[in-house]
Design a protein around this motif. Structure first.
Motif, PDB file in Angstrom:
ATOM      1  N   CYS A  28       0.820  -1.214   0.000  1.00  0.00           N
ATOM      2  CA  CYS A  28       0.000   0.000   0.000  1.00  0.00           C
ATOM      3  C   CYS A  28       0.858   1.270   0.000  1.00  0.00           C
ATOM      4  O   CYS A  28       0.345   2.361  -0.176  1.00  0.00           O
ATOM      5  CB  CYS A  28      -0.899   0.009   1.239  1.00  0.00           C
ATOM      6  SG  CYS A  28      -2.037  -1.381   1.338  1.00  0.00           S
ATOM      7  N   SER A  29       2.151   1.126   0.264  1.00  0.00           N
ATOM      8  CA  SER A  29       3.017   2.289   0.390  1.00  0.00           C
ATOM      9  C   SER A  29       3.592   2.686  -0.956  1.00  0.00           C
ATOM     10  O   SER A  29       3.739   1.874  -1.857  1.00  0.00           O
ATOM     11  CB  SER A  29       4.158   1.975   1.367  1.00  0.00           C
ATOM     12  OG  SER A  29       3.633   1.613   2.629  1.00  0.00           O
ATOM     13  N   GLU A 294      -0.435   6.507  15.337  1.00  0.00           N
ATOM     14  CA  GLU A 294      -0.647   5.782  14.076  1.00  0.00           C
ATOM     15  C   GLU A 294      -1.326   4.427  14.268  1.00  0.00           C
ATOM     16  O   GLU A 294      -1.797   3.831  13.307  1.00  0.00           O
ATOM     17  CB  GLU A 294       0.685   5.576  13.357  1.00  0.00           C
ATOM     18  CG  GLU A 294       1.283   6.833  12.766  1.00  0.00           C
ATOM     19  CD  GLU A 294       2.052   7.670  13.780  1.00  0.00           C
ATOM     20  OE1 GLU A 294       2.277   8.865  13.536  1.00  0.00           O
ATOM     21  OE2 GLU A 294       2.433   7.099  14.839  1.00  0.00           O
ATOM     22  N   GLY A 311      -7.323   9.070   6.679  1.00  0.00           N
ATOM     23  CA  GLY A 311      -6.026   8.432   6.535  1.00  0.00           C
ATOM     24  C   GLY A 311      -5.841   7.189   7.370  1.00  0.00           C
ATOM     25  O   GLY A 311      -4.726   6.667   7.469  1.00  0.00           O
ATOM     26  N   THR A 313      -7.383   3.171   8.411  1.00  0.00           N
ATOM     27  CA  THR A 313      -8.251   2.036   8.150  1.00  0.00           C
ATOM     28  C   THR A 313      -8.617   1.430   9.489  1.00  0.00           C
ATOM     29  O   THR A 313      -7.739   1.158  10.315  1.00  0.00           O
ATOM     30  CB  THR A 313      -7.525   0.968   7.297  1.00  0.00           C
ATOM     31  OG1 THR A 313      -7.128   1.553   6.060  1.00  0.00           O
ATOM     32  CG2 THR A 313      -8.437  -0.207   7.024  1.00  0.00           C
ATOM     33  N   GLN A 552      -2.483   5.122   7.318  1.00  0.00           N
ATOM     34  CA  GLN A 552      -1.955   4.783   6.004  1.00  0.00           C
ATOM     35  C   GLN A 552      -0.424   4.788   6.056  1.00  0.00           C
ATOM     36  O   GLN A 552       0.193   5.674   6.625  1.00  0.00           O
ATOM     37  CB  GLN A 552      -2.442   5.797   4.978  1.00  0.00           C
ATOM     38  CG  GLN A 552      -2.015   5.510   3.555  1.00  0.00           C
ATOM     39  CD  GLN A 552      -2.574   6.521   2.573  1.00  0.00           C
ATOM     40  OE1 GLN A 552      -3.350   7.393   2.949  1.00  0.00           O
ATOM     41  NE2 GLN A 552      -2.188   6.396   1.316  1.00  0.00           N
ATOM     42  N   ARG A 577       6.076   7.176   5.229  1.00  0.00           N
ATOM     43  CA  ARG A 577       5.331   8.383   4.819  1.00  0.00           C
ATOM     44  C   ARG A 577       6.088   9.123   3.723  1.00  0.00           C
ATOM     45  O   ARG A 577       7.311   9.086   3.673  1.00  0.00           O
ATOM     46  CB  ARG A 577       5.115   9.315   6.007  1.00  0.00           C
ATOM     47  CG  ARG A 577       4.004   8.848   6.938  1.00  0.00           C
ATOM     48  CD  ARG A 577       3.781   9.849   8.033  1.00  0.00           C
ATOM     49  NE  ARG A 577       2.566   9.528   8.775  1.00  0.00           N
ATOM     50  CZ  ARG A 577       2.392   9.751  10.063  1.00  0.00           C
ATOM     51  NH1 ARG A 577       3.369  10.288  10.771  1.00  0.00           N
ATOM     52  NH2 ARG A 577       1.257   9.460  10.662  1.00  0.00           N
TER      53      ARG A 577
END
Length: 577
Positions: A28-29, A294, A311, A313, A552, A577
């Motif tokens: 996903c990054s 986070e 941002g 889930t 995220q 990030r």
């Protein structure tokens, strides 16, 4: 994505699960992202001590926060069962008539202060948790160590240990082959014995235990009980050596509990050098937006609505913690008929529908409905029979049955003060719903929650009932083996906050813990629940729903719906990030 991770965890071992989950989230990054040096982790409980084995420590967030600071021979995995942690050492059952287990610590194992882990640490854990060592107070024998739960450790006859050695032999009492022995000496159970000896001025713990040296053991116990207490802004890190991949660096109200990589850790280095654990009380929405948190693992609704966090889930999952009312067995609820009256006006089915059900609730097992057994898990083979003893007597609010029980107790009306750790919007609403349901029957419910509430208020008479999870936990709780749940109903245990005592229930719990035969488990659990639904020391509601939210760019966060919470594998977390 979190839902996919749950499926992975259920089907794979710890190592494989971590690898697959890491890969799926790393995808996903973006390629041009950089790894963050620090990750914020929020839990829904207080952190008051380094020692999660004490009465206060067991109901705090110590295990959720420190399982990778103070690991043991096992950790509680996502399915609720113990998983071997060979970084710490190995445990093997030896042949013989009595259950005997050989424990061997990793030869490289050393605390962050340079002192090796030794079998002395196992001796301290057993001495503190066995309930064997007592002192006389006001003419009565009381335990020296303020341990929450003695189940399993009380079955151990002796720990054979040469002071300073890396191996120990644990011999159980004849006929007391504790079925869940693998859960003993697990994460957060092993405390640094060298610190206890230094602070108590006792040069040889093993000799003190073997010789029943009351004077020396009293000094050790006095430190063990309170010497590892943690107060933000007043931290003495010299008494907090780590045996895991992280160590405690600092603890303040503004900065949280700061964990940093332990330079002396002999296993795989943590993937992220710094984790900041934020206990209950922070503004999760604000801090998540500010990017200081986070990973969030809290009771659903306890910190407000987190579903709209930008941002992140999030997922709601049923946990192994049993949301319940724990009742006093003295005062206004001293008569079991009064406790039945309260039980009859609690709308358990409605409360499950409102607060215990998840969108993808299973048809059977954990999270499928109200919890109707206190001693066996909903996904066990014997649960349906044990649960059937309720006979729907306590499923819905029953005004007529409440009034009958009030009459049996010789009462026209009843007032029940309910306490819980506040603020908690969900528990507040549960109390309000129960108040509305009980009022027509003559039972008045008073909400006496507070931000500094502890379930010990039940023992001291400050409240008549506690609304909490398994064994009085405000936050993450529960295991598949039900040791904590059973211990909270065993007389003599400090985790038995309502001070319930029934000799036959004690016998049943002791046999459940040593006889794994399905026929025995079935007969004993049915008999126990018949007693418990008559005497009503607790009113189980449902498996607490947990919300796990990740930002995220996070990878390797694996939801763990037990007392270990998501922090069980924090040393594998990565944020990009």
């Amino acid at each position: 994505m979190l839902q996919a991770r749950r499926a992975v965890v259920r089907s794979l071992s710890f190592v494989a699960a971590t690898a697959v989950v890491t890969g799926s989230l790393a995808a996903c990054s973006e390629d041009d992202t950089e790894q963050a040096p620090s990750i914020g982790y929020a839990i829904d409980n207080t952190i008051t001590t380094y020692n999660g084995n004490t009465t206060a420590g067991a109901v705090s967030g110590t295990m959720a926060a420190l399982s990778r600071v103070l690991p043991g021979f096992t950790f509680t995995g996502p399915v609720g069962a113990p998983v071997s942690d060979t970084d710490i050492g190995t445990a093997a059952q030896l042949p013989g008539e009595a259950l005997t287990v050989s424990y061997t610590l990793n030869p490289s194992s050393v605390y962050s202060d340079g002192v090796p882990l030794t079998c002395d640490d196992l001796v301290l854990t057993w001495a503190a948790s066995s309930g064997r060592f007592t002192k006389t107070v006001d003419g009565a024998d009381v335990p020296m160590f303020d341990v929450a739960n003695t189940l399993g450790y009380s079955d151990i006859d002796r720990v054979q240990c040469q002071p300073g050695a890396k191996d120990a032999t644990v011999v159980f009492k004849p006929g007391r082959a504790f079925t869940e022995w693998r859960s003993l000496f697990g994460a957060t159970a092993l405390m640094p014995s060298h610190i206890a000896m230094q602070r108590a001025g006792v040069p040889d713990l093993v000799s003190a235990v073997n010789s029943d040296d009351t004077e020396a053991l009293t000094k050790i116990a006095d430190f063990w009980n309170t010497g590892w207490n943690m107060t933000p802004g007043q931290l003495d890190t010299s008494v907090l050596p780590s045996s895991g991949p992280y160590r405690v660096e600092d603890y303040t109200e503004d900065g949280g509990l700061v964990l940093v990589a332990n330079e002396r850790w002999w296993g795989n280095a943590p993937a992220t050098d710094r984790i900041v654990v934020w206990p209950r009380g922070v503004d999760l929405t604000k801090d998540a937006v500010d990017q200081s948190i986070e990973v969030i693992d809290v009771g659903s609704g306890s910190a407000g609505d987190l579903s709209a966090l930008s941002g992140f889930t999030s997922e709601q999952i049923p946990s192994r913690s049993i949301e319940q009312f724990i009742l006093s067995t003295s005062g206004v609820l001293g008569d079991e008929a009064a406790r039945r009256a309260f039980g009859h006006c609690v709308p358990r089915s409605t409360l499950f529908d409102q607060y215990g059900s998840t969108p993808d609730a299973p048809a059977v097992g954990v999270g499928s409905g109200t919890v109707d057994s206190r001693l066996v898990v909903p996904d066990s083979l014997v649960y349906s029979d044990a649960a059937a003893t309720d006979g729907n007597r306590y499923s819905a609010a029953d005004v007529a049955a409440t009034k009958v029980s009030l009459s049996e107790a010789g009462l026209d009306a009843l007032t029940v003060r309910v306490g819980y750790l506040a603020p908690d919007p969900v528990r507040s609403q549960i109390v309000a719903d129960v108040k509305a349901a009980c009022e027509p029957a003559g039972v008045t419910i008073e909400d006496v929650s507070s931000p500094d509430f502890t379930p010990d208020a039940l023992r001291t008479g400050g409240v008549d009932a506690v609304l909490a999870g398994t064994a009085g936990q405000a936050g993450a709780a529960g295991m598949a083996d039900m040791i904590d749940a059973r211990g909270a109903l065993r007389s003599g245990n400090s985790s038995n906050f309502g001070e319930y005592g029934n000799a036959r229930v004690d016998q049943i719990i002791d046999q459940l813990d040593t006889d794994p035969a399905i026929a025995a488990q079935l007969g004993l659990s049915v008999e126990a629940e018949n007693i418990l639904w008559t005497q009503v020391p607790t009113i189980p509601l449902f498996n607490q729903v947990r919300t796990v939210a990740v930002a995220q760019g996070m990878s390797a966060v694996v939801a763990n719906p037990t007392r270990s919470a998501s922090g069980w594998n924090m040393d594998r977390w990565v944020l990009r990030r």
